[in-house]
Design an enzyme around this catalytic site. Structure first.
Site, PDB file in Angstrom:
ATOM      1  N   PHE A  80       0.870  -1.180   0.000  1.00  0.00           N
ATOM      2  CA  PHE A  80       0.000   0.000   0.000  1.00  0.00           C
ATOM      3  C   PHE A  80       0.906   1.228   0.000  1.00  0.00           C
ATOM      4  CE2 PHE A  80      -3.799   2.356   1.934  1.00  0.00           C
ATOM      5  CZ  PHE A  80      -4.568   2.214   0.797  1.00  0.00           C
ATOM      6  N   THR A 130       4.663  -4.757  -4.395  1.00  0.00           N
ATOM      7  CA  THR A 130       5.609  -4.664  -3.280  1.00  0.00           C
ATOM      8  C   THR A 130       6.969  -4.270  -3.860  1.00  0.00           C
ATOM      9  OG1 THR A 130       6.261  -6.997  -3.372  1.00  0.00           O
ATOM     10  CG2 THR A 130       4.330  -6.460  -2.031  1.00  0.00           C
ATOM     11  N   LYS A 180       8.452  -5.550 -11.639  1.00  0.00           N
ATOM     12  CA  LYS A 180       9.188  -6.176 -12.746  1.00  0.00           C
ATOM     13  C   LYS A 180       9.839  -7.497 -12.327  1.00  0.00           C
ATOM     14  CE  LYS A 180      11.321  -2.117 -13.004  1.00  0.00           C
ATOM     15  NZ  LYS A 180      10.356  -1.211 -12.445  1.00  0.00           N
ATOM     16  N   GLU A 232       0.852  -5.174 -17.049  1.00  0.00           N
ATOM     17  CA  GLU A 232       0.970  -4.011 -17.935  1.00  0.00           C
ATOM     18  C   GLU A 232       1.910  -2.945 -17.394  1.00  0.00           C
ATOM     19  OE1 GLU A 232       1.095  -2.697 -20.930  1.00  0.00           O
ATOM     20  OE2 GLU A 232      -0.960  -3.327 -21.292  1.00  0.00           O
ATOM     21  N   VAL A 270       6.426  -2.000 -17.456  1.00  0.00           N
ATOM     22  CA  VAL A 270       7.251  -1.212 -18.382  1.00  0.00           C
ATOM     23  C   VAL A 270       6.377  -0.086 -18.937  1.00  0.00           C
ATOM     24  CG1 VAL A 270       8.661  -1.254 -20.489  1.00  0.00           C
ATOM     25  CG2 VAL A 270       8.552  -3.287 -19.043  1.00  0.00           C
ATOM     26  N   GLU A 301      16.905   7.765  -6.569  1.00  0.00           N
ATOM     27  CA  GLU A 301      17.194   7.369  -5.186  1.00  0.00           C
ATOM     28  C   GLU A 301      18.451   8.101  -4.709  1.00  0.00           C
ATOM     29  OE1 GLU A 301      15.513   4.800  -3.482  1.00  0.00           O
ATOM     30  OE2 GLU A 301      14.131   4.764  -5.169  1.00  0.00           O
ATOM     31  N   ASP A 318      17.948  -0.593 -14.094  1.00  0.00           N
ATOM     32  CA  ASP A 318      16.490  -0.549 -14.286  1.00  0.00           C
ATOM     33  C   ASP A 318      16.152  -0.803 -15.758  1.00  0.00           C
ATOM     34  OD1 ASP A 318      13.692   0.347 -13.390  1.00  0.00           O
ATOM     35  OD2 ASP A 318      14.113   1.737 -15.027  1.00  0.00           O
ATOM     36  N   LYS A 355      13.990  -3.955 -17.511  1.00  0.00           N
ATOM     37  CA  LYS A 355      12.834  -3.715 -18.390  1.00  0.00           C
ATOM     38  C   LYS A 355      13.007  -4.362 -19.766  1.00  0.00           C
ATOM     39  CE  LYS A 355      11.222   0.427 -16.089  1.00  0.00           C
ATOM     40  NZ  LYS A 355      11.437   1.862 -15.904  1.00  0.00           N
TER      41      LYS A 355
HETATM   42  N1  LIG Z   1       6.197   4.194  -8.404  1.00  0.00           N
HETATM   43  C1  LIG Z   1       5.905   3.980  -9.682  1.00  0.00           C
HETATM   44  O1  LIG Z   1       5.412   4.863 -10.379  1.00  0.00           O
HETATM   45  C2  LIG Z   1       6.115   2.612 -10.306  1.00  0.00           C
HETATM   46  C3  LIG Z   1       6.039   2.476 -11.696  1.00  0.00           C
HETATM   47  C4  LIG Z   1       6.138   1.191 -12.268  1.00  0.00           C
HETATM   48  C5  LIG Z   1       6.345   0.094 -11.445  1.00  0.00           C
HETATM   49  N2  LIG Z   1       6.472   0.272 -10.087  1.00  0.00           N
HETATM   50  C6  LIG Z   1       6.697  -0.915  -9.239  1.00  0.00           C
HETATM   51  O2  LIG Z   1       5.591  -1.061  -8.341  1.00  0.00           O
HETATM   52  C7  LIG Z   1       6.035  -1.583  -7.094  1.00  0.00           C
HETATM   53  C8  LIG Z   1       5.575  -0.655  -5.958  1.00  0.00           C
HETATM   54  O3  LIG Z   1       6.105   0.646  -6.160  1.00  0.00           O
HETATM   55  P1  LIG Z   1       5.776   1.796  -5.094  1.00  0.00           P
HETATM   56  O4  LIG Z   1       6.350   3.042  -5.663  1.00  0.00           O
HETATM   57  O5  LIG Z   1       4.363   1.737  -4.692  1.00  0.00           O
HETATM   58  O6  LIG Z   1       6.687   1.310  -3.856  1.00  0.00           O
HETATM   59  P2  LIG Z   1       6.576   1.756  -2.334  1.00  0.00           P
HETATM   60  O7  LIG Z   1       5.923   3.088  -2.220  1.00  0.00           O
HETATM   61  O8  LIG Z   1       7.933   1.541  -1.733  1.00  0.00           O
HETATM   62  O9  LIG Z   1       5.563   0.672  -1.709  1.00  0.00           O
HETATM   63  C9  LIG Z   1       5.900  -0.684  -1.579  1.00  0.00           C
HETATM   64  C10 LIG Z   1       4.831  -1.331  -0.733  1.00  0.00           C
HETATM   65  O10 LIG Z   1       5.126  -2.710  -0.623  1.00  0.00           O
HETATM   66  C11 LIG Z   1       4.959  -3.090   0.731  1.00  0.00           C
HETATM   67  N3  LIG Z   1       5.742  -4.304   1.017  1.00  0.00           N
HETATM   68  C12 LIG Z   1       7.062  -4.494   0.957  1.00  0.00           C
HETATM   69  N4  LIG Z   1       7.370  -5.747   1.312  1.00  0.00           N
HETATM   70  C13 LIG Z   1       6.188  -6.366   1.588  1.00  0.00           C
HETATM   71  C14 LIG Z   1       5.816  -7.647   2.048  1.00  0.00           C
HETATM   72  N5  LIG Z   1       6.754  -8.577   2.298  1.00  0.00           N
HETATM   73  N6  LIG Z   1       4.502  -7.925   2.213  1.00  0.00           N
HETATM   74  C15 LIG Z   1       3.573  -6.994   1.966  1.00  0.00           C
HETATM   75  N7  LIG Z   1       3.855  -5.742   1.557  1.00  0.00           N
HETATM   76  C16 LIG Z   1       5.154  -5.439   1.383  1.00  0.00           C
HETATM   77  C17 LIG Z   1       5.415  -1.895   1.537  1.00  0.00           C
HETATM   78  O11 LIG Z   1       4.922  -1.986   2.857  1.00  0.00           O
HETATM   79  P3  LIG Z   1       5.073  -0.755   3.910  1.00  0.00           P
HETATM   80  O12 LIG Z   1       3.960   0.198   3.529  1.00  0.00           O
HETATM   81  O13 LIG Z   1       4.839  -1.357   5.223  1.00  0.00           O
HETATM   82  O14 LIG Z   1       6.432  -0.205   3.707  1.00  0.00           O
HETATM   83  C18 LIG Z   1       4.765  -0.787   0.706  1.00  0.00           C
HETATM   84  O15 LIG Z   1       3.424  -0.611   1.070  1.00  0.00           O
HETATM   85  C19 LIG Z   1       7.549  -1.742  -7.191  1.00  0.00           C
HETATM   86  O16 LIG Z   1       7.854  -3.074  -7.541  1.00  0.00           O
HETATM   87  C20 LIG Z   1       7.931  -0.791  -8.328  1.00  0.00           C
HETATM   88  O17 LIG Z   1       9.101  -1.194  -9.003  1.00  0.00           O
HETATM   89  C21 LIG Z   1       6.358   1.486  -9.502  1.00  0.00           C
END
Ligand SMILES: NC(=O)c1ccc[n+]([C@@H]2O[C@H](COP(=O)([O-])OP(=O)(O)OC[C@H]3O[C@@H](n4cnc5c(N)ncnc54)[C@H](OP(=O)(O)O)[C@@H]3O)[C@@H](O)[C@H]2O)c1
Length: 343
Positions: free
Chosen positions: A10, A98, A127, A151, A154, A211, A222, A226
């Site tokens: 979340f 996650t 990914k 979807e 990437v 980061e 990254d 992809k």
């Molecule tokens: N941000 C983007 O625009 C974007 C674009 C494309 C793809 N993605 C991909 O989407 C995924 C999420 O991105 P995000 O930006 O939402 O990351 P984020 O803000 O760091 O959120 C990650 C979430 O995963 C939860 N988590 C981690 N380990 C877990 C576990 N073992 N069990 C249950 N929940 C767990 C975290 O829990 P906590 O809340 O407790 O920390 C957090 O809620 C990543 O794989 C990322 O590469 C992101």
């Protein structure tokens, strides 16, 4: 008709999904007859909750924003871990967003596998499972007659995978090229504008686009993950990110960027997968592209992909500015697609 879904994670993406769902549910119901109900959310450090009657998303968002956990929304299930949650939650579809471990894809691969083994469709934005375990997860999903869609892995919510799945049937794909990492593309644009590499990186960090350790982007990791996703899914490859020949952008100077422009070219971090005689090769490297190349016309955070096939010579998609909401949209479309049997 009402359908049940559960969220794994979340963070940025699934919080944006919760907001988008609140906004779009009436439209989905009116146009397509689908209403999605979130019956569970599991996180790493913000607790977890299951409620078959439906979790109030505005309340969940409020709790997490105020730094509290989700446990108060739980209807007595008292689940202690994410694997246990995946098995127990009474949902038709699990949405997985996650953390990405770019070296192994775990634990997300195990999360996806557990969901499929317990009869749930899976939609992921991560990914990792696709770059490290695509074939085995796809086969498991097929064997169980379930959906496994990704979807948003990437180019966020751009309909790239659905284009390939639905619109390129029967074609041979010989080459895929892409500008797939927005952070490096924005850094290269700033170099062209006369901003030095270190300052451009610092700007991206301030804007939340890079980061504290920018190596995942600037060293091409990254991008490598992809292009592996695209090579494995579009070309039937079985590559891993370590198979990709990879060069980053640390050595590109202001001078390089300027001299390219003077020659009617632009330096781009290009991801490429080629298929020849049954062999698939993937590489990520900075290249000088002529301005006539569609991939050269991508400034700042704009990403693009171009696919060469035996019939359609150059199928290209250019993405506008992305955000967690555009990623969430891809997950929403995937969810509707698995529910209507598009697998
Ligand atoms: N941000 C983007 O625009 C974007 C674009 C494309 C793809 N993605 C991909 O989407 C995924 C999420 O991105 P995000 O930006 O939402 O990351 P984020 O803000 O760091 O959120 C990650 C979430 O995963 C939860 N988590 C981690 N380990 C877990 C576990 N073992 N069990 C249950 N929940 C767990 C975290 O829990 P906590 O809340 O407790 O920390 C957090 O809620 C990543 O794989 C990322 O590469 C992101």
């Amino acid at each position: 008709m009402e359908h049940t879904i559960a969220l794994l994670g979340f963070g940025n993406v699934l919080r944006a999904f919760a907001e988008l769902l609140e906004q779009k549910n009436p439209t989905l119901e009116q146009r397509y007859g689908y209403r999605l109900k979130v019956v569970g959310i599991s996180t790493n450090s913000h607790g977890r909750a299951i409620d078959p009657a439906g979790i109030k998303l505005s309340q969940a968002l409020e709790l997490v924003r105020s730094g509290e956990g989700l446990d108060s929304l739980d209807a007595g299930w008292n689940i202690q871990s994410t694997p246990e949650f995946i098995q127990a939650v009474p949902a038709e579809v699990i949405l997985e967003a996650t953390w990405l471990d770019p070296t192994s894809g775990q634990p997300a691969i195990d999360f996806v596998r557990t969901a499929l083994e317990t009869g749930k469709h899976v939609v992921t934005a991560n990914k990792g499972p696709v770059a490290f375990a695509y074939q085995s997860l796809r086969d498991l999903a097929r064997q169980k007659d379930l959906g496994f869609l990704f979807e948003s892995t990437v180019m966020d919510g751009m309909p790239l995978h659905s284009l390939a799945r639905e619109g390129l049937l029967g074609l041979e794909i010989s080459r895929i090229r892409g500008i797939l990492n927005s952070t490096t593309n924005a850094i290269l644009t700033r170099l062209e504008e006369g901003i030095a590499f270190e300052k451009a990186v610092a700007e991206m960090q301030e804007a939340g686009l890079a980061e504290a350790d920018p190596s995942n982007d600037v060293d091409g990791w990254d991008s490598a993950v992809k292009i592996v996703v695209l090579a494995n899914v579009f070309m039937g490859g079985d590559l891993r990110p370590s198979d990709v020949h990879r060069e980053g952008i640390r050595d590109i100077t202001l001078q390089d960027a300027k001299s390219a422009l003077t020659n009617g070219e632009r330096i781009k971090l290009v991801c490429e997968a080629t298929q020849e005689g049954g062999h698939i090769h993937a590489q990520v490297r900075p290249l000088r592209l002529p301005l006539s190349d569609p991939l050269a016309n991508t400034n700042y955070t704009v990403c693009a992909v171009s696919i060469d096939t035996d019939v359609l010579p150059q199928v290209s998609l250019i993405e506008g500015p992305s955000s967690p909401t555009t990623t969430a949209y891809g997950m929403l479309v995937d969810t509707l697609n698995v529910l209507r049997g598009r697998r």
